[in-house]
Design an enzyme around this catalytic site. Structure first.
Site, mmCIF file in Angstrom:
data_model
loop_
_atom_site.group_PDB
_atom_site.id
_atom_site.type_symbol
_atom_site.label_atom_id
_atom_site.label_comp_id
_atom_site.label_asym_id
_atom_site.label_seq_id
_atom_site.Cartn_x
_atom_site.Cartn_y
_atom_site.Cartn_z
ATOM 1 N N HIS A 19 46.448 27.372 38.967
ATOM 2 C CA HIS A 19 46.635 26.524 37.780
ATOM 3 C C HIS A 19 45.815 27.099 36.644
ATOM 4 O O HIS A 19 44.649 26.748 36.457
ATOM 5 C CB HIS A 19 46.224 25.080 38.128
ATOM 6 C CG HIS A 19 46.457 24.085 37.040
ATOM 7 N ND1 HIS A 19 46.564 22.728 37.287
ATOM 8 C CD2 HIS A 19 46.597 24.221 35.692
ATOM 9 C CE1 HIS A 19 46.749 22.088 36.150
ATOM 10 N NE2 HIS A 19 46.769 22.975 35.162
ATOM 11 N N HIS A 21 46.638 28.278 32.512
ATOM 12 C CA HIS A 21 47.552 28.524 31.384
ATOM 13 C C HIS A 21 47.031 29.782 30.709
ATOM 14 O O HIS A 21 45.895 29.776 30.216
ATOM 15 C CB HIS A 21 47.520 27.347 30.410
ATOM 16 C CG HIS A 21 47.865 26.043 31.067
ATOM 17 N ND1 HIS A 21 49.119 25.490 31.017
ATOM 18 C CD2 HIS A 21 47.112 25.198 31.819
ATOM 19 C CE1 HIS A 21 49.127 24.352 31.694
ATOM 20 N NE2 HIS A 21 47.919 24.156 32.203
ATOM 21 N N HIS A 199 52.694 19.112 35.927
ATOM 22 C CA HIS A 199 51.471 18.363 35.656
ATOM 23 C C HIS A 199 51.820 16.879 35.792
ATOM 24 O O HIS A 199 52.788 16.406 35.177
ATOM 25 C CB HIS A 199 50.985 18.605 34.234
ATOM 26 C CG HIS A 199 50.313 19.931 34.016
ATOM 27 N ND1 HIS A 199 50.898 21.128 34.328
ATOM 28 C CD2 HIS A 199 49.078 20.225 33.528
ATOM 29 C CE1 HIS A 199 50.059 22.106 34.028
ATOM 30 N NE2 HIS A 199 48.946 21.592 33.542
ATOM 31 N N GLU A 202 47.352 13.447 35.474
ATOM 32 C CA GLU A 202 46.129 13.913 34.796
ATOM 33 C C GLU A 202 45.657 12.742 33.914
ATOM 34 O O GLU A 202 44.600 12.184 34.149
ATOM 35 C CB GLU A 202 46.441 15.161 33.960
ATOM 36 C CG GLU A 202 45.230 15.743 33.229
ATOM 37 C CD GLU A 202 45.587 16.921 32.320
ATOM 38 O OE1 GLU A 202 46.782 17.107 32.003
ATOM 39 O OE2 GLU A 202 44.653 17.652 31.920
ATOM 40 N N ASP A 280 42.429 25.931 34.800
ATOM 41 C CA ASP A 280 43.263 25.291 33.768
ATOM 42 C C ASP A 280 43.258 26.086 32.461
ATOM 43 O O ASP A 280 44.204 26.839 32.193
ATOM 44 C CB ASP A 280 42.820 23.837 33.549
ATOM 45 C CG ASP A 280 43.919 22.937 33.011
ATOM 46 O OD1 ASP A 280 45.077 23.391 32.950
ATOM 47 O OD2 ASP A 280 43.624 21.777 32.665
HETATM 48 N N1 ADE Z 1 48.456 22.774 28.629
HETATM 49 C C1 ADE Z 1 47.352 23.499 28.765
HETATM 50 N N2 ADE Z 1 46.448 22.826 29.484
HETATM 51 C C2 ADE Z 1 46.997 21.635 29.814
HETATM 52 C C3 ADE Z 1 46.568 20.511 30.558
HETATM 53 N N3 ADE Z 1 45.356 20.443 31.119
HETATM 54 N N4 ADE Z 1 47.398 19.467 30.682
HETATM 55 C C4 ADE Z 1 48.599 19.501 30.112
HETATM 56 N N5 ADE Z 1 49.060 20.533 29.422
HETATM 57 C C5 ADE Z 1 48.260 21.601 29.264
HETATM 58 ZN ZN ZN Z 2 47.109 22.587 33.192
#
Ligand code: ADE
Ligand code: ZN
Length: 345
Positions: A19, A21, A199, A202, A280
């Site tokens: 995970h 990005h 996702h 969260e 993340d």
């Molecule tokens: N895009 C980048 N990080 C994210 C996250 N933690 N939650 C949702 N979208 C994201």
């Molecule tokens: Zn994420």
């Protein structure tokens, strides 16, 4: 048996990241360099000013800055260097396998060609694979604040590069953008052979996790923290061995947890959930894999067995084939059986 500091044990134990990005690994210094090269300006005058803005009360406050940063990526070289910088960092942390998200709509909406983005990212991953053996998968994320038509157009744009893309995911502003909004495009993606992740849980409620499972047929849940509010859901996730890609420092920075001592990671493991540790958006949240493991291990006094389990989980939850998973898990166990750590050093 070598006795290491906790940090060194964590840094050296073999692990996978599931995970991340790639746009979230954009470090401030590199952001200013690339913005300058492209004659673009950021809404901040210096690296220091930018770093001072990294105080977030929620996901949206972070996303606003994250998209502004991603907006200076223009050329294939930019995407290549961004990915290369991330890989150099995690190579030092003994990450043997990484599955990276990218947000192509952020770029195509600014007129950047899809192929510019993916060619740059993939070239860096391929070069790393050739030189160090690190393996990788690429996951295309749809932005959930945009509509499903836009996601369909993205899926079409990705078609010529399908062989390079293992799965599709769902990210960006969660609340008010439930998985059900994307049920049809995920169905099309599955028909085309993509695996799916999303996702969920969260900031959004456990019902979003349930939708991701039932409607999007995901192989993994990204984050999933709020699943713990629904006992039946927890039992199902555990029974079906649906992994959660948990991101401790992200959770702290985005106020999903108020204090790392309250992080649910230990409870997740105790409930038999296949939880993993991930970064993340490491450039924004205070660190890469080592920092994430260290923060949660220290705050919750995780045992060597628990840290080892998290690393085993990372390979089990990956999209590697089953033989490779077995080989990688053996590497984790061999390391853990021949090393130990001192908690207080
Ligand atoms: N895009 C980048 N990080 C994210 C996250 N933690 N939650 C949702 N979208 C994201
Ligand atoms: Zn994420």
């Amino acid at each position: 048996m070598p006795v290491l500091s906790l940090r060194e044990f964590i840094r050296k134990i073999p692990k996978a990241e599931l995970h991340i990005h790639i746009e979230g690994s954009f470090e401030p210094e590199q952001m200013f360099t690339i913005a300058g090269r492209n004659q673009l300006t950021l809404p901040f005058t210096s690296v220091d000013e930018l770093k001072k803005a990294y105080e977030f009360n929620n996901l949206q406050e972070f996303l606003d800055i994250y998209y502004a940063g991603a907006g200076v990526l223009v050329t294939e070289l930019d995407f290549f260097e961004l990915t290369q910088a991330y890989l150099r960092k995690i190579r030092e942390e003994n990450v043997l396998h990484t599955e990276i998200f990218f947000d192509p709509q952020t770029h195509t909406e600014r007129g950047i060609a899809f192929e510019t983005v993916i060619n740059g990212i993939r070239r860096a991953l391929e070069e790393e694979n050739q030189s160090s053996g690190m393996s990788y998968r690429i996951i295309l994320c749809f932005l959930r604040h945009l509509d499903e038509d836009s996601a369909f157009r993205m899926l079409e744009m990705a078609a010529p590069f399908k062989e390079w893309i293992t799965g599709v995911g769902l990210d960006s502003s969660e609340v008010s953008n439930p998985p059900s909004k994307f049920a049809q495009v995920f169905e099309k993606a599955r028909e085309e052979g993509y695996l799916t992740v999303a996702h969920a849980g969260e900031e959004g409620p456990p019902a979003y996790v349930r939708e991701a499972l039932d409607l999007l047929k995901v192989s993994r849940i990204d984050h999933g923290n709020r699943s713990l509010e629904d006992e039946a859901l927890v039992m199902e996730l555990a029974e079906r061995k649906i992994p959660l890609t948990v991101c401790p420092l992200s959770n702290l920075k985005l106020r999903v947890v108020e204090d790392m001592k309250n992080h649910p990671m230990k409870i997740m493991l105790e409930k038999g959930l296949s939880a993993t540790v991930n970064s993340d958006d490491p450039a924004y949240f205070g660190g890469y894999m080592t920092e994430n493991f260290l923060a949660v291990s220290t705050a919750l006094s995780l045992s060597q067995a628990e840290i080892t389990q998290l690393c085993v989980n990372s390979f089990l939850a990956s999209f590697l084939d089953s033989d490779t998973k077995e080989t990688m898990i053996q590497k984790v166990l061999d390391f853990s059986n021949t090393h130990s750590f001192m908690m207080d050093s």
